[in-house]
Every structure is written in structure tokens, then in C-alpha cells.
Design a protein around this motif. Structure first.
Motif, mmCIF file in Angstrom:
data_model
loop_
_atom_site.group_PDB
_atom_site.id
_atom_site.type_symbol
_atom_site.label_atom_id
_atom_site.label_comp_id
_atom_site.label_asym_id
_atom_site.label_seq_id
_atom_site.Cartn_x
_atom_site.Cartn_y
_atom_site.Cartn_z
ATOM 1 N N GLY A 38 -96.675 -55.201 16.308
ATOM 2 C CA GLY A 38 -97.149 -55.567 17.634
ATOM 3 C C GLY A 38 -96.025 -55.540 18.657
ATOM 4 O O GLY A 38 -94.854 -55.704 18.311
ATOM 5 N N GLN A 39 -96.382 -55.310 19.900
ATOM 6 C CA GLN A 39 -95.405 -55.259 20.985
ATOM 7 C C GLN A 39 -95.859 -56.077 22.190
ATOM 8 O O GLN A 39 -95.617 -55.702 23.325
ATOM 9 C CB GLN A 39 -95.170 -53.806 21.412
ATOM 10 C CG GLN A 39 -94.444 -52.970 20.402
ATOM 11 C CD GLN A 39 -94.267 -51.546 20.879
ATOM 12 O OE1 GLN A 39 -95.239 -50.823 21.015
ATOM 13 N NE2 GLN A 39 -93.041 -51.153 21.128
ATOM 14 N N SER A 40 -96.491 -57.210 21.966
ATOM 15 C CA SER A 40 -97.027 -57.976 23.088
ATOM 16 C C SER A 40 -95.937 -58.459 24.041
ATOM 17 O O SER A 40 -96.117 -58.412 25.260
ATOM 18 C CB SER A 40 -97.872 -59.154 22.598
ATOM 19 O OG SER A 40 -97.102 -60.004 21.771
ATOM 20 N N ALA A 41 -94.797 -58.902 23.529
ATOM 21 C CA ALA A 41 -93.710 -59.348 24.403
ATOM 22 C C ALA A 41 -93.166 -58.170 25.210
ATOM 23 O O ALA A 41 -92.893 -58.295 26.406
ATOM 24 C CB ALA A 41 -92.598 -59.999 23.583
ATOM 25 N N TYR A 42 -93.024 -57.028 24.566
ATOM 26 C CA TYR A 42 -92.540 -55.821 25.246
ATOM 27 C C TYR A 42 -93.538 -55.406 26.332
ATOM 28 O O TYR A 42 -93.147 -55.068 27.452
ATOM 29 C CB TYR A 42 -92.351 -54.692 24.223
ATOM 30 C CG TYR A 42 -91.816 -53.422 24.823
ATOM 31 C CD1 TYR A 42 -90.456 -53.263 25.048
ATOM 32 C CD2 TYR A 42 -92.665 -52.379 25.180
ATOM 33 C CE1 TYR A 42 -89.950 -52.095 25.602
ATOM 34 C CE2 TYR A 42 -92.172 -51.216 25.742
ATOM 35 C CZ TYR A 42 -90.814 -51.088 25.942
ATOM 36 O OH TYR A 42 -90.329 -49.934 26.497
ATOM 37 N N ALA A 43 -94.824 -55.438 26.023
ATOM 38 C CA ALA A 43 -95.855 -55.068 26.993
ATOM 39 C C ALA A 43 -95.843 -56.029 28.184
ATOM 40 O O ALA A 43 -95.982 -55.600 29.337
ATOM 41 C CB ALA A 43 -97.223 -55.060 26.328
ATOM 42 N N SER A 44 -95.657 -57.315 27.931
ATOM 43 C CA SER A 44 -95.604 -58.299 29.020
ATOM 44 C C SER A 44 -94.430 -58.030 29.952
ATOM 45 O O SER A 44 -94.563 -58.091 31.176
ATOM 46 C CB SER A 44 -95.499 -59.712 28.450
ATOM 47 O OG SER A 44 -96.665 -60.043 27.758
ATOM 48 N N LYS A 45 -93.270 -57.716 29.381
ATOM 49 C CA LYS A 45 -92.098 -57.407 30.211
ATOM 50 C C LYS A 45 -92.330 -56.136 31.027
ATOM 51 O O LYS A 45 -91.925 -56.052 32.183
ATOM 52 C CB LYS A 45 -90.857 -57.242 29.324
ATOM 53 C CG LYS A 45 -90.356 -58.541 28.760
ATOM 54 C CD LYS A 45 -89.173 -58.319 27.851
ATOM 55 C CE LYS A 45 -88.774 -59.611 27.166
ATOM 56 N NZ LYS A 45 -87.712 -59.420 26.180
ATOM 57 N N LEU A 46 -92.992 -55.170 30.434
ATOM 58 C CA LEU A 46 -93.298 -53.923 31.132
ATOM 59 C C LEU A 46 -94.260 -54.178 32.294
ATOM 60 O O LEU A 46 -94.090 -53.629 33.389
ATOM 61 C CB LEU A 46 -93.895 -52.915 30.152
ATOM 62 C CG LEU A 46 -94.080 -51.489 30.624
ATOM 63 C CD1 LEU A 46 -92.757 -50.882 31.078
ATOM 64 C CD2 LEU A 46 -94.676 -50.655 29.508
ATOM 65 N N LEU A 47 -95.248 -55.029 32.077
ATOM 66 C CA LEU A 47 -96.169 -55.395 33.155
ATOM 67 C C LEU A 47 -95.448 -56.114 34.285
ATOM 68 O O LEU A 47 -95.709 -55.861 35.467
ATOM 69 C CB LEU A 47 -97.308 -56.262 32.616
ATOM 70 C CG LEU A 47 -98.360 -55.537 31.794
ATOM 71 C CD1 LEU A 47 -99.277 -56.538 31.105
ATOM 72 C CD2 LEU A 47 -99.152 -54.581 32.667
ATOM 73 N N GLU A 48 -94.525 -57.005 33.947
ATOM 74 C CA GLU A 48 -93.749 -57.712 34.970
ATOM 75 C C GLU A 48 -92.902 -56.736 35.778
ATOM 76 O O GLU A 48 -92.863 -56.798 37.003
ATOM 77 C CB GLU A 48 -92.852 -58.769 34.318
ATOM 78 C CG GLU A 48 -93.606 -59.977 33.832
ATOM 79 C CD GLU A 48 -92.719 -60.945 33.077
ATOM 80 O OE1 GLU A 48 -91.482 -60.914 33.266
ATOM 81 O OE2 GLU A 48 -93.259 -61.727 32.292
ATOM 82 N N ARG A 49 -92.219 -55.815 35.080
ATOM 83 C CA ARG A 49 -91.348 -54.852 35.750
ATOM 84 C C ARG A 49 -92.132 -53.947 36.691
ATOM 85 O O ARG A 49 -91.636 -53.520 37.734
ATOM 86 C CB ARG A 49 -90.595 -54.035 34.707
ATOM 87 C CG ARG A 49 -89.427 -53.279 35.285
ATOM 88 C CD ARG A 49 -88.536 -52.696 34.241
ATOM 89 N NE ARG A 49 -89.217 -51.581 33.590
ATOM 90 C CZ ARG A 49 -89.079 -51.264 32.321
ATOM 91 N NH1 ARG A 49 -88.309 -51.956 31.544
ATOM 92 N NH2 ARG A 49 -89.718 -50.237 31.818
ATOM 93 N N SER A 50 -93.374 -53.658 36.341
ATOM 94 C CA SER A 50 -94.191 -52.775 37.176
ATOM 95 C C SER A 50 -94.964 -53.528 38.254
ATOM 96 O O SER A 50 -95.686 -52.916 39.030
ATOM 97 C CB SER A 50 -95.167 -51.984 36.298
ATOM 98 O OG SER A 50 -96.081 -52.860 35.680
ATOM 99 N N GLY A 51 -94.828 -54.856 38.284
ATOM 100 C CA GLY A 51 -95.533 -55.658 39.283
ATOM 101 C C GLY A 51 -97.004 -55.847 38.970
ATOM 102 O O GLY A 51 -97.807 -56.122 39.860
ATOM 103 N N MET A 52 -97.376 -55.728 37.706
ATOM 104 C CA MET A 52 -98.778 -55.828 37.317
ATOM 105 C C MET A 52 -99.047 -56.996 36.372
ATOM 106 O O MET A 52 -100.083 -57.034 35.709
ATOM 107 C CB MET A 52 -99.226 -54.521 36.664
ATOM 108 C CG MET A 52 -99.152 -53.341 37.607
ATOM 109 S SD MET A 52 -99.770 -51.833 36.865
ATOM 110 C CE MET A 52 -101.516 -52.204 36.757
#
Length: 120
Positions: A38-52
């Protein structure tokens, strides 16, 4: 120690750190019946970086029959940020193959990303 570990320890200098739990941004859960990645923490950081980070989840990853074009007069966006986010999405596909089509689709615009690629 299993035979594989003993053989590897005899050939290479190594230490046993126990069961793998986290590797390169991928969380590993080892159960009796299955190994789950799983990559939920990675996905959350990616969403934050993209402003989403505050966006609501949806069932489909991309609007059906969406048509985007490279020939557009919309304002350019930060190409470095766009490429970074798309690169992050490409890495996320390892554990989320359901987003692969959408990620490949937006990857087509990495050369010259625009604010709006929508075709009217």
C-alpha cells in the motif's frame, strides 16, 4: 534462519532486520494468506503537493469520453511541478493499477503542460 538466508549470509555481509514493513514509500503487510502492498501515506503527500488534499474521492479516476488536446491556448502551468506530480502518479501506479490509464493519459502533456487542455 531459513536455508536461503543462511546461504546469503555465507556469501554476503548482511544482517537480518526482520520482516519487511516499509520499503521505498510502499507499506508492506505480511499475513498468513497474503502479502499486501500500500502507498496511502505516499498518495496523501502527493495530494498535498498538488493542492488536492481537500478534494473528495470519486469512483472513476477520469471523466468518461474526456478529450484533451496538446493544441491549446490556455495559460502554461509550472512544468516542473506538473512533471513531478505526474512522476509521483506513475510511481503510485505500482500499487494502484486502477489509475494507470488516467496517469498515462495526462503523461502525454508533460512536454508542454497547460492550465486547461479541455476540448469544447
Amino acid at each position: 534462519m531459513g536455508s536461503f538466508k543462511r546461504e546469503m549470509a555465507a556469501r554476503f555481509r548482511m544482517s537480518d532486520l526482520g520482516a519487511l514493513t516499509y520499503y521505498l514509500g510502499i507499506k508492506v503487510r505480511q499475513g498468513r494468506e497474503a502479502l499486501t502492498l500500500g502507498q496511502s501515506a505516499y498518495a496523501s503527500k502527493l495530494l498535498e503537493r498538488s493542492g488536492m488534499a481537500e478534494c473528495k474521492p470519486c469512483v472513476t479516476t477520469m471523466e468518461e469520453r474526456l478529450k484533451l488536446t496538446k493544441a491549446n491556448t490556455a495559460a502554461k502551468v509550472d512544468a516542473t511541478l506538473y512533471r513531478s506530480i505526474v512522476g509521483g502518479l506513475r510511481y503510485l501506479v505500482h500499487t494502484r493499477p486502477d489509475i494507470a490509464f488516467a496517469v498515462v493519459y495526462v503523461s502525454r502533456f508533460m512536454e508542454n503542460p497547460r492550465e486547461d487542455h479541455w476540448v469544447q
